[in-house]
Design a protein around this motif. Structure first.
Motif, PDB file in Angstrom:
ATOM      1  N   GLY A 221       0.806  -1.217   0.000  1.00  0.00           N
ATOM      2  CA  GLY A 221       0.000   0.000   0.000  1.00  0.00           C
ATOM      3  C   GLY A 221       0.837   1.264   0.000  1.00  0.00           C
ATOM      4  N   VAL A 222       2.027   1.202   0.612  1.00  0.00           N
ATOM      5  CA  VAL A 222       2.915   2.365   0.641  1.00  0.00           C
ATOM      6  C   VAL A 222       3.253   2.831  -0.775  1.00  0.00           C
ATOM      7  CG1 VAL A 222       5.252   3.124   1.256  1.00  0.00           C
ATOM      8  CG2 VAL A 222       3.892   1.826   2.891  1.00  0.00           C
ATOM      9  N   TYR A 223       3.331   1.897  -1.703  1.00  0.00           N
ATOM     10  CA  TYR A 223       3.674   2.224  -3.086  1.00  0.00           C
ATOM     11  C   TYR A 223       2.436   2.427  -3.947  1.00  0.00           C
ATOM     12  CZ  TYR A 223       8.126   0.448  -1.407  1.00  0.00           C
ATOM     13  OH  TYR A 223       9.261   0.248  -0.669  1.00  0.00           O
ATOM     14  N   ILE A 224       1.374   1.680  -3.650  1.00  0.00           N
ATOM     15  CA  ILE A 224       0.180   1.713  -4.490  1.00  0.00           C
ATOM     16  C   ILE A 224      -0.677   2.946  -4.220  1.00  0.00           C
ATOM     17  CG2 ILE A 224      -2.012   0.527  -4.955  1.00  0.00           C
ATOM     18  CD1 ILE A 224      -0.494  -2.122  -4.486  1.00  0.00           C
ATOM     19  N   VAL A 225      -0.866   3.285  -2.944  1.00  0.00           N
ATOM     20  CA  VAL A 225      -1.746   4.399  -2.580  1.00  0.00           C
ATOM     21  C   VAL A 225      -1.305   5.728  -3.197  1.00  0.00           C
ATOM     22  CG1 VAL A 225      -2.462   5.849  -0.629  1.00  0.00           C
ATOM     23  CG2 VAL A 225      -2.746   3.376  -0.515  1.00  0.00           C
ATOM     24  N   PRO A 226      -0.009   6.111  -3.131  1.00  0.00           N
ATOM     25  CA  PRO A 226       0.388   7.373  -3.772  1.00  0.00           C
ATOM     26  C   PRO A 226       0.089   7.410  -5.268  1.00  0.00           C
ATOM     27  CG  PRO A 226       2.107   6.627  -2.287  1.00  0.00           C
ATOM     28  CD  PRO A 226       1.114   5.509  -2.394  1.00  0.00           C
ATOM     29  N   ASN A 227       0.221   6.266  -5.945  1.00  0.00           N
ATOM     30  CA  ASN A 227      -0.115   6.215  -7.368  1.00  0.00           C
ATOM     31  C   ASN A 227      -1.594   6.500  -7.602  1.00  0.00           C
ATOM     32  OD1 ASN A 227       2.522   5.509  -7.967  1.00  0.00           O
ATOM     33  ND2 ASN A 227       2.113   3.317  -7.936  1.00  0.00           N
ATOM     34  N   TYR A 242     -10.914   0.518  -3.446  1.00  0.00           N
ATOM     35  CA  TYR A 242      -9.485   0.248  -3.220  1.00  0.00           C
ATOM     36  C   TYR A 242      -9.107  -1.229  -3.376  1.00  0.00           C
ATOM     37  CZ  TYR A 242      -4.977  -0.327  -0.958  1.00  0.00           C
ATOM     38  OH  TYR A 242      -3.687  -0.689  -0.696  1.00  0.00           O
ATOM     39  N   PRO A 243      -9.799  -2.184  -2.706  1.00  0.00           N
ATOM     40  CA  PRO A 243      -9.376  -3.585  -2.827  1.00  0.00           C
ATOM     41  C   PRO A 243      -9.520  -4.152  -4.237  1.00  0.00           C
ATOM     42  CG  PRO A 243     -11.462  -3.433  -1.652  1.00  0.00           C
ATOM     43  CD  PRO A 243     -10.953  -2.038  -1.798  1.00  0.00           C
ATOM     44  N   LEU A 244     -10.277  -3.475  -5.096  1.00  0.00           N
ATOM     45  CA  LEU A 244     -10.426  -3.938  -6.480  1.00  0.00           C
ATOM     46  C   LEU A 244      -9.388  -3.303  -7.391  1.00  0.00           C
ATOM     47  CD1 LEU A 244     -14.333  -3.726  -6.819  1.00  0.00           C
ATOM     48  CD2 LEU A 244     -12.957  -5.662  -6.046  1.00  0.00           C
ATOM     49  N   LEU A 245      -9.258  -1.974  -7.316  1.00  0.00           N
ATOM     50  CA  LEU A 245      -8.374  -1.250  -8.239  1.00  0.00           C
ATOM     51  C   LEU A 245      -6.897  -1.395  -7.888  1.00  0.00           C
ATOM     52  CD1 LEU A 245     -10.354   2.057  -8.877  1.00  0.00           C
ATOM     53  CD2 LEU A 245      -9.805   0.282 -10.536  1.00  0.00           C
ATOM     54  N   ARG A 246      -6.599  -1.788  -6.637  1.00  0.00           N
ATOM     55  CA  ARG A 246      -5.180  -1.926  -6.266  1.00  0.00           C
ATOM     56  C   ARG A 246      -4.500  -3.014  -7.099  1.00  0.00           C
ATOM     57  NH1 ARG A 246      -2.836  -5.370  -3.774  1.00  0.00           N
ATOM     58  NH2 ARG A 246      -1.714  -4.072  -2.302  1.00  0.00           N
ATOM     59  N   ASN A 247      -5.256  -3.909  -7.704  1.00  0.00           N
ATOM     60  CA  ASN A 247      -4.677  -4.972  -8.523  1.00  0.00           C
ATOM     61  C   ASN A 247      -4.402  -4.540  -9.959  1.00  0.00           C
ATOM     62  OD1 ASN A 247      -4.860  -6.897  -6.390  1.00  0.00           O
ATOM     63  ND2 ASN A 247      -7.036  -7.174  -6.835  1.00  0.00           N
ATOM     64  N   ASN A 248      -4.826  -3.326 -10.333  1.00  0.00           N
ATOM     65  CA  ASN A 248      -4.552  -2.829 -11.678  1.00  0.00           C
ATOM     66  C   ASN A 248      -3.064  -2.601 -11.880  1.00  0.00           C
ATOM     67  OD1 ASN A 248      -7.306  -2.837 -11.988  1.00  0.00           O
ATOM     68  ND2 ASN A 248      -7.410  -0.772 -12.857  1.00  0.00           N
ATOM     69  N   ALA A 249      -2.591  -2.903 -13.062  1.00  0.00           N
ATOM     70  CA  ALA A 249      -1.148  -2.820 -13.352  1.00  0.00           C
ATOM     71  C   ALA A 249      -0.602  -1.415 -13.158  1.00  0.00           C
ATOM     72  CB  ALA A 249      -0.892  -3.296 -14.785  1.00  0.00           C
ATOM     73  N   GLU A 250      -1.392  -0.385 -13.504  1.00  0.00           N
ATOM     74  CA  GLU A 250      -0.875   0.992 -13.408  1.00  0.00           C
ATOM     75  C   GLU A 250      -0.684   1.444 -11.966  1.00  0.00           C
ATOM     76  OE1 GLU A 250      -5.412   1.664 -13.982  1.00  0.00           O
ATOM     77  OE2 GLU A 250      -3.888   0.178 -14.507  1.00  0.00           O
ATOM     78  N   HIS A 268      -5.225  -4.699   2.661  1.00  0.00           N
ATOM     79  CA  HIS A 268      -5.125  -3.728   3.741  1.00  0.00           C
ATOM     80  C   HIS A 268      -4.882  -2.337   3.181  1.00  0.00           C
ATOM     81  CE1 HIS A 268      -5.201  -6.828   6.721  1.00  0.00           C
ATOM     82  NE2 HIS A 268      -4.108  -7.395   6.272  1.00  0.00           N
ATOM     83  N   GLY A 269      -5.760  -1.407   3.513  1.00  0.00           N
ATOM     84  CA  GLY A 269      -5.485  -0.007   3.242  1.00  0.00           C
ATOM     85  C   GLY A 269      -4.808   0.595   4.459  1.00  0.00           C
ATOM     86  N   PHE A 270      -4.846   1.906   4.571  1.00  0.00           N
ATOM     87  CA  PHE A 270      -4.225   2.552   5.720  1.00  0.00           C
ATOM     88  C   PHE A 270      -5.272   3.057   6.698  1.00  0.00           C
ATOM     89  CE2 PHE A 270      -0.954   2.596   2.545  1.00  0.00           C
ATOM     90  CZ  PHE A 270       0.190   2.341   3.276  1.00  0.00           C
ATOM     91  N   GLY A 271      -6.548   2.822   6.362  1.00  0.00           N
ATOM     92  CA  GLY A 271      -7.587   3.214   7.286  1.00  0.00           C
ATOM     93  C   GLY A 271      -7.929   4.691   7.191  1.00  0.00           C
ATOM     94  N   GLY A 272      -9.060   5.013   7.816  1.00  0.00           N
ATOM     95  CA  GLY A 272      -9.508   6.375   8.072  1.00  0.00           C
ATOM     96  C   GLY A 272      -9.197   7.448   7.058  1.00  0.00           C
ATOM     97  N   ILE A 273      -8.335   8.371   7.473  1.00  0.00           N
ATOM     98  CA  ILE A 273      -8.068   9.579   6.704  1.00  0.00           C
ATOM     99  C   ILE A 273      -7.494   9.256   5.333  1.00  0.00           C
ATOM    100  CG2 ILE A 273      -6.867  11.786   6.674  1.00  0.00           C
ATOM    101  CD1 ILE A 273      -9.037  11.527   8.819  1.00  0.00           C
ATOM    102  N   VAL A 274      -6.533   8.333   5.281  1.00  0.00           N
ATOM    103  CA  VAL A 274      -5.920   7.984   3.998  1.00  0.00           C
ATOM    104  C   VAL A 274      -6.944   7.341   3.070  1.00  0.00           C
ATOM    105  CG1 VAL A 274      -4.128   6.616   2.851  1.00  0.00           C
ATOM    106  CG2 VAL A 274      -3.640   7.729   5.033  1.00  0.00           C
ATOM    107  N   ASP A 275      -7.788   6.471   3.616  1.00  0.00           N
ATOM    108  CA  ASP A 275      -8.828   5.846   2.800  1.00  0.00           C
ATOM    109  C   ASP A 275      -9.796   6.878   2.230  1.00  0.00           C
ATOM    110  OD1 ASP A 275      -7.757   3.412   3.196  1.00  0.00           O
ATOM    111  OD2 ASP A 275      -9.334   2.618   4.485  1.00  0.00           O
ATOM    112  N   ILE A 276     -10.112   7.898   3.028  1.00  0.00           N
ATOM    113  CA  ILE A 276     -10.992   8.966   2.545  1.00  0.00           C
ATOM    114  C   ILE A 276     -10.352   9.676   1.357  1.00  0.00           C
ATOM    115  CG2 ILE A 276     -11.966  11.232   3.126  1.00  0.00           C
ATOM    116  CD1 ILE A 276     -12.369  10.176   5.971  1.00  0.00           C
ATOM    117  N   GLN A 321     -10.741   1.899  10.061  1.00  0.00           N
ATOM    118  CA  GLN A 321     -11.518   2.143   8.848  1.00  0.00           C
ATOM    119  C   GLN A 321     -12.682   3.089   9.141  1.00  0.00           C
ATOM    120  OE1 GLN A 321     -10.664   0.866   5.849  1.00  0.00           O
ATOM    121  NE2 GLN A 321      -8.918  -0.189   6.723  1.00  0.00           N
ATOM    122  N   ILE A 322     -12.992   3.952   8.195  1.00  0.00           N
ATOM    123  CA  ILE A 322     -14.094   4.891   8.337  1.00  0.00           C
ATOM    124  C   ILE A 322     -15.428   4.164   8.468  1.00  0.00           C
ATOM    125  CG2 ILE A 322     -14.532   5.143   5.857  1.00  0.00           C
ATOM    126  CD1 ILE A 322     -14.468   8.066   8.327  1.00  0.00           C
TER     127      ILE A 322
END
Length: 347
Positions: A221-227, A242-250, A268-276, A321-322
């Motif tokens: 997630g540290v690498y995927i979320v910023p993208n 998030y749990p669906l699109l995180r598997n996209n190649a881009e 696993h996302g980062f929860g709360g604020i980051v997920d928002i 999680q929110i």
């Protein structure tokens, strides 16, 4: 809005589950949020209408959760002395961490942090201290929840800020200077470690390409979320996606596709604020902060008004999680105590 945003995405990989699919998951998350807000309103009205009864309810919630946690602790002891197999326990997992009925120790520790906060609304100070001590020991040494430890420490510091400020007034400038110096060296060290850590993760992926914790955990997630944020900064990727699109190649870049049998496992996302920010973008973030400001405006006249507001906000900053129900119960409790009771327990 989430459904419209979802229609603009292509989903590279989807699992066999009929529930974790585009559109359906957005609607499900929406109803989860509605359920959270509804519970908050119901709890608020219940507590506001009968303060004495609400005190009993808090005692009931805290005491029963401590008893259940004590039962989990007993199971932990039985596993450690060999009277119970770890494979027959649903509250402990492979590295001997308490997880309650959660997937791992981190979320369990954060939930116990919520109970830790509720103890501050109890009147018996001697019992309160022992309850808090027990909860902290479980969070720190048995659940080994780093987020739970940090949250309880930050909460204690915030709740006692006025006392600390008065007692440490002479040392305030050296403390600030030390903090800034420490932050500078920490920033330099983290920057130098980033390249090393990136290479280590890439090597780990080569060695363990099917390790679910590695490719679906917070490390990835540290690498995927910023993208994701960079590509969708304004409105996000859509509620629940998030749990669906995180598997996209881009987005996953050098991370491999998850094994077919693991695609339906919640990433696993980062929860709360980051997920928002990820799912609802800058618009969602500022909308949420507007709600937080409204909460603060309602209770700012209280002695601990800003601290209580931060308690609700911080629990999301540490990974909750929110969509989880219990932080919204905390919000209802905070809003309901718009009287002198908070000053009373503080004194």
């Amino acid at each position: 809005m989430g459904l419209i945003i979802t229609s603009t995405h292509h989903f590279d990989i989807l699992g066999p589950s009929k529930f974790k699919v585009p559109y359906f998951i957005t609607i499900a998350r929406y109803f989860e949020l509605v359920a959270c807000i509804s519970l908050c309103i119901i709890t608020f009205r219940l507590f506001k209408s009968n303060t004495d009864q609400s005190k009993k309810i808090i005692d009931y919630v805290v005491n029963w959760n401590i008893l259940i946690t004590a039962l989990f602790f007993l199971i932990y002891i039985l596993v450690k002395i060999g009277l119970l197999s770890i494979h027959n326990s649903i509250v402990i997992y492979d590295n001997n961490r308490l997880r309650g009925l959660y997937n791992e120790g981190g979320p369990f520790g954060l939930m116990l942090s919520f109970i830790f906060i509720l103890t501050f609304f109890q009147q018996n100070t001697k019992e309160r201290f022992f309850k808090q001590l027990f909860l902290f020991i479980v969070i720190a040494f048995f659940a080994r929840s780093k987020a739970g430890i940090l949250f309880t420490v930050v909460w204690i510091a915030l709740f006692n800020f006025e006392i600390l400020k008065n007692k440490l007034r002479i040392l305030i400038f050296p403390i600030i200077l030390g903090f800034l110096t420490g932050f500078y060296f920490l920033f330099i060290n983290v920057s130098s470690m980033y390249v090393t850590e990136l290479n280590r993760v890439k090597q780990s992926i080569k060695e363990r390409p099917r390790d679910i914790n590695l490719i679906l955990g917070r490390v990835s997630g540290v690498y995927i979320v910023p993208n994701m944020i960079e590509e969708n900064p304004i409105l996000g990727i859509g509620l629940g996606n998030y749990p669906l699109l995180r598997n996209n190649a881009e987005y996953r870049t050098f991370f491999p596709k998850p094994p077919k049998e693991a695609i339906d496992i919640d990433a696993h996302g980062f929860g709360g604020i980051v997920d928002i920010i990820v799912e609802m973008g800058i618009v969602g973030f500022f909308s949420f902060m507007y709600i937080i400001y409204g909460v603060y405006y309602e209770i700012k006249s209280l002695n601990k008004g800003i601290i209580l507001t931060l308690g609700f906000l911080l629990i999301y900053c540490f990974g909750v999680q929110i969509y989880f129900l219990y932080p919204w119960v905390l919000l209802a409790v905070v809003l309901a105590y718009k009287n002198n009771y908070i000053d009373e327990i503080n004194n």
